[in-house]
Design an enzyme around this catalytic site. Structure first.
Site, mmCIF file in Angstrom:
data_model
loop_
_atom_site.group_PDB
_atom_site.id
_atom_site.type_symbol
_atom_site.label_atom_id
_atom_site.label_comp_id
_atom_site.label_asym_id
_atom_site.label_seq_id
_atom_site.Cartn_x
_atom_site.Cartn_y
_atom_site.Cartn_z
ATOM 1 N NE ARG A 56 2.288 -5.022 11.093
ATOM 2 C CZ ARG A 56 3.332 -4.855 10.287
ATOM 3 N NH1 ARG A 56 4.506 -5.381 10.610
ATOM 4 N NH2 ARG A 56 3.212 -4.187 9.177
ATOM 5 N NE ARG A 82 -4.551 -1.346 10.150
ATOM 6 C CZ ARG A 82 -3.482 -0.874 9.505
ATOM 7 N NH1 ARG A 82 -3.526 0.257 8.868
ATOM 8 N NH2 ARG A 82 -2.394 -1.568 9.504
ATOM 9 N NE ARG A 103 6.179 -0.353 9.952
ATOM 10 C CZ ARG A 103 5.032 -0.387 9.284
ATOM 11 N NH1 ARG A 103 4.928 0.241 8.126
ATOM 12 N NH2 ARG A 103 4.002 -1.033 9.758
ATOM 13 C CE LYS A 111 -2.061 -1.145 3.895
ATOM 14 N NZ LYS A 111 -1.331 -2.396 4.229
ATOM 15 N NE ARG A 131 7.824 -2.712 6.169
ATOM 16 C CZ ARG A 131 6.529 -2.529 6.411
ATOM 17 N NH1 ARG A 131 5.766 -1.966 5.496
ATOM 18 N NH2 ARG A 131 6.011 -2.929 7.544
HETATM 19 P P1 AP5 Z 1 4.836 -1.635 1.870
HETATM 20 O O1 AP5 Z 1 4.477 -0.764 0.715
HETATM 21 O O2 AP5 Z 1 5.604 -1.041 3.000
HETATM 22 O O3 AP5 Z 1 3.513 -2.382 2.422
HETATM 23 P P2 AP5 Z 1 2.251 -1.820 3.189
HETATM 24 O O4 AP5 Z 1 1.039 -2.435 2.587
HETATM 25 O O5 AP5 Z 1 2.296 -0.330 3.290
HETATM 26 O O6 AP5 Z 1 2.478 -2.527 4.598
HETATM 27 P P3 AP5 Z 1 2.486 -1.929 6.094
HETATM 28 O O7 AP5 Z 1 3.291 -2.880 6.935
HETATM 29 O O8 AP5 Z 1 2.875 -0.502 6.103
HETATM 30 O O9 AP5 Z 1 0.981 -2.107 6.452
HETATM 31 P P4 AP5 Z 1 0.349 -2.096 7.818
HETATM 32 O O10 AP5 Z 1 -1.052 -1.973 7.392
HETATM 33 O O11 AP5 Z 1 0.648 -3.224 8.710
HETATM 34 O O12 AP5 Z 1 1.069 -0.895 8.603
HETATM 35 P P5 AP5 Z 1 0.641 0.591 8.948
HETATM 36 O O13 AP5 Z 1 1.849 1.418 8.927
HETATM 37 O O14 AP5 Z 1 -0.541 0.998 8.156
HETATM 38 O O15 AP5 Z 1 5.621 -2.914 1.268
HETATM 39 C C1 AP5 Z 1 6.116 -3.946 2.130
HETATM 40 C C2 AP5 Z 1 7.440 -4.476 1.588
HETATM 41 O O16 AP5 Z 1 7.220 -5.132 0.339
HETATM 42 C C3 AP5 Z 1 8.495 -3.397 1.309
HETATM 43 O O17 AP5 Z 1 9.747 -3.934 1.650
HETATM 44 C C4 AP5 Z 1 8.402 -3.151 -0.208
HETATM 45 O O18 AP5 Z 1 9.652 -2.742 -0.762
HETATM 46 C C5 AP5 Z 1 8.011 -4.539 -0.710
HETATM 47 N N1 AP5 Z 1 7.125 -4.501 -1.895
HETATM 48 C C6 AP5 Z 1 6.074 -3.650 -2.104
HETATM 49 N N2 AP5 Z 1 5.477 -3.946 -3.287
HETATM 50 C C7 AP5 Z 1 6.156 -5.006 -3.812
HETATM 51 C C8 AP5 Z 1 6.007 -5.790 -5.017
HETATM 52 N N3 AP5 Z 1 5.031 -5.518 -5.906
HETATM 53 N N4 AP5 Z 1 6.880 -6.807 -5.228
HETATM 54 C C9 AP5 Z 1 7.873 -7.080 -4.327
HETATM 55 N N5 AP5 Z 1 8.055 -6.375 -3.164
HETATM 56 C C10 AP5 Z 1 7.210 -5.360 -2.921
HETATM 57 O O19 AP5 Z 1 0.142 0.429 10.460
HETATM 58 C C11 AP5 Z 1 1.038 0.149 11.512
HETATM 59 C C12 AP5 Z 1 0.285 0.063 12.830
HETATM 60 O O20 AP5 Z 1 -0.343 1.320 13.141
HETATM 61 C C13 AP5 Z 1 -0.856 -0.963 12.902
HETATM 62 O O21 AP5 Z 1 -0.394 -2.266 13.191
HETATM 63 C C14 AP5 Z 1 -1.728 -0.377 14.015
HETATM 64 O O22 AP5 Z 1 -1.168 -0.642 15.274
HETATM 65 C C15 AP5 Z 1 -1.626 1.122 13.760
HETATM 66 N N6 AP5 Z 1 -2.677 1.625 12.858
HETATM 67 C C16 AP5 Z 1 -2.491 2.229 11.647
HETATM 68 N N7 AP5 Z 1 -3.679 2.560 11.089
HETATM 69 C C17 AP5 Z 1 -4.628 2.156 11.977
HETATM 70 C C18 AP5 Z 1 -6.054 2.197 11.961
HETATM 71 N N8 AP5 Z 1 -6.737 2.722 10.926
HETATM 72 N N9 AP5 Z 1 -6.710 1.677 13.024
HETATM 73 C C19 AP5 Z 1 -6.055 1.155 14.083
HETATM 74 N N10 AP5 Z 1 -4.710 1.078 14.158
HETATM 75 C C20 AP5 Z 1 -3.992 1.571 13.110
HETATM 76 MG MG MG Z 2 2.449 1.070 4.851
#
Ligand code: AP5
Ligand code: MG
Length: 212
Positions: free
Chosen positions: A170, A87, A159, A13, A126
């Site tokens: 997660r 979410r 991270r 994402k 990552r």
């Molecule tokens: P990346 O683009 O970083 O993936 P992502 O989908 O953004 O994954 P996240 O880990 O950021 O998602 P998340 O939802 O767990 O975390 P968030 O920060 O939102 O890509 C991942 C890896 O793959 C990278 O190394 C990239 O290079 C590689 N890659 C990408 N595309 C590729 C491809 N096509 N081919 C090969 N490799 C590829 O949330 C973190 C925390 O915050 C949550 O756990 C929660 O505690 C809190 N939080 C955030 N939002 C909320 C909410 N709305 N409600 C409650 N808690 C929340």
């Molecule tokens: Mg992300």
């Protein structure tokens, strides 16, 4: 235009949001990035959220809804790409209500489909830029200079919630609390599914086609 990105942790994402937002002139609102900035600044919100994030649990709905509502109601809401929100079904309903109050609605909810094995592989390798939050991968998407961000030259970090035990939690939390959100958008014909296991460029092309 209001676009929502849905998909499991590691689905890509954040990687896709940065370039799509730039191409389509959208404001990229990433709740995870916003929370990590609060944690780094040591604010009251950051101190409260840190434990949930460290374990890989969701931060409570009322906190997250308050965080996003303020941004949705501001003038920049003319074009928004939401990454990481909603979410839970409660967050999705609150988003519909907040948008309805300003005469808007979600245009498309884009779901990145990626297998569990691939998600684990991606999160294990990552590295993230602490300045601009750009994500890299040791194998799939390495930076040009070892451990430095291509854009800001900052030292890349791992991270805290990419530890194996936090990743497993997660993924479970995603399955239980976030997958019902897919049905919320499917029911109103707004869900678009994209194959997130293609190359980064191929996924971007599909997203551009989906957004129109
Ligand atoms: P990346 O683009 O970083 O993936 P992502 O989908 O953004 O994954 P996240 O880990 O950021 O998602 P998340 O939802 O767990 O975390 P968030 O920060 O939102 O890509 C991942 C890896 O793959 C990278 O190394 C990239 O290079 C590689 N890659 C990408 N595309 C590729 C491809 N096509 N081919 C090969 N490799 C590829 O949330 C973190 C925390 O915050 C949550 O756990 C929660 O505690 C809190 N939080 C955030 N939002 C909320 C909410 N709305 N409600 C409650 N808690 C929340
Ligand atoms: Mg992300």
């Amino acid at each position: 235009m209001l676009i929502v990105f849905l998909g499991a942790p590691g689905a890509g994402k954040g990687t896709q949001a940065k370039s799509l937002a730039a191409k389509k002139d959208l404001t990229h609102l990433a709740t995870g990035d916003m929370l990590r900035a609060e944690v780094a600044a040591g604010t009251e919100l950051g101190l409260m959220a840190r434990g949930f994030m460290h374990r890989g649990d969701l931060v409570p709905d009322d906190v997250m809804i308050g965080m996003i509502k303020g941004r949705i109601e501001s003038p920049e809401s003319a074009g928004v790409l939401l990454d990481g929100f909603p979410r839970t079904v409660a967050q999705a309903l609150a988003l519909d209500e907040a948008l309805g109050a300003v005469g808007a609605s979600v245009d498309r909810a884009i779901y990145f489909e990626v297998s569990r094995e691939e998600l684990v592989r991606r999160l294990a390798g990552r590295a993230t830029c602490p300045e601009c939050q750009r994500a890299y991968h040791d194998t799939f998407h390495p930076p040009q200079k070892s451990d430095k961000c291509d854009d800001c030259d900052a030292e890349l970090v791992r991270r805290e919630d990419d530890r194996p035990e936090a990743v497993l939690n997660r993924l479970d939390v995603y399955g239980k609390q976030t997958t019902p959100v897919l049905d919320h958008y499917r029911a109103v014909g707004k869900l678009v599914e994209v194959n997130g296991e293609q190359s980064i460029d191929a996924v971007q092309e599909d997203l551009i086609a989906a957004v129109g």
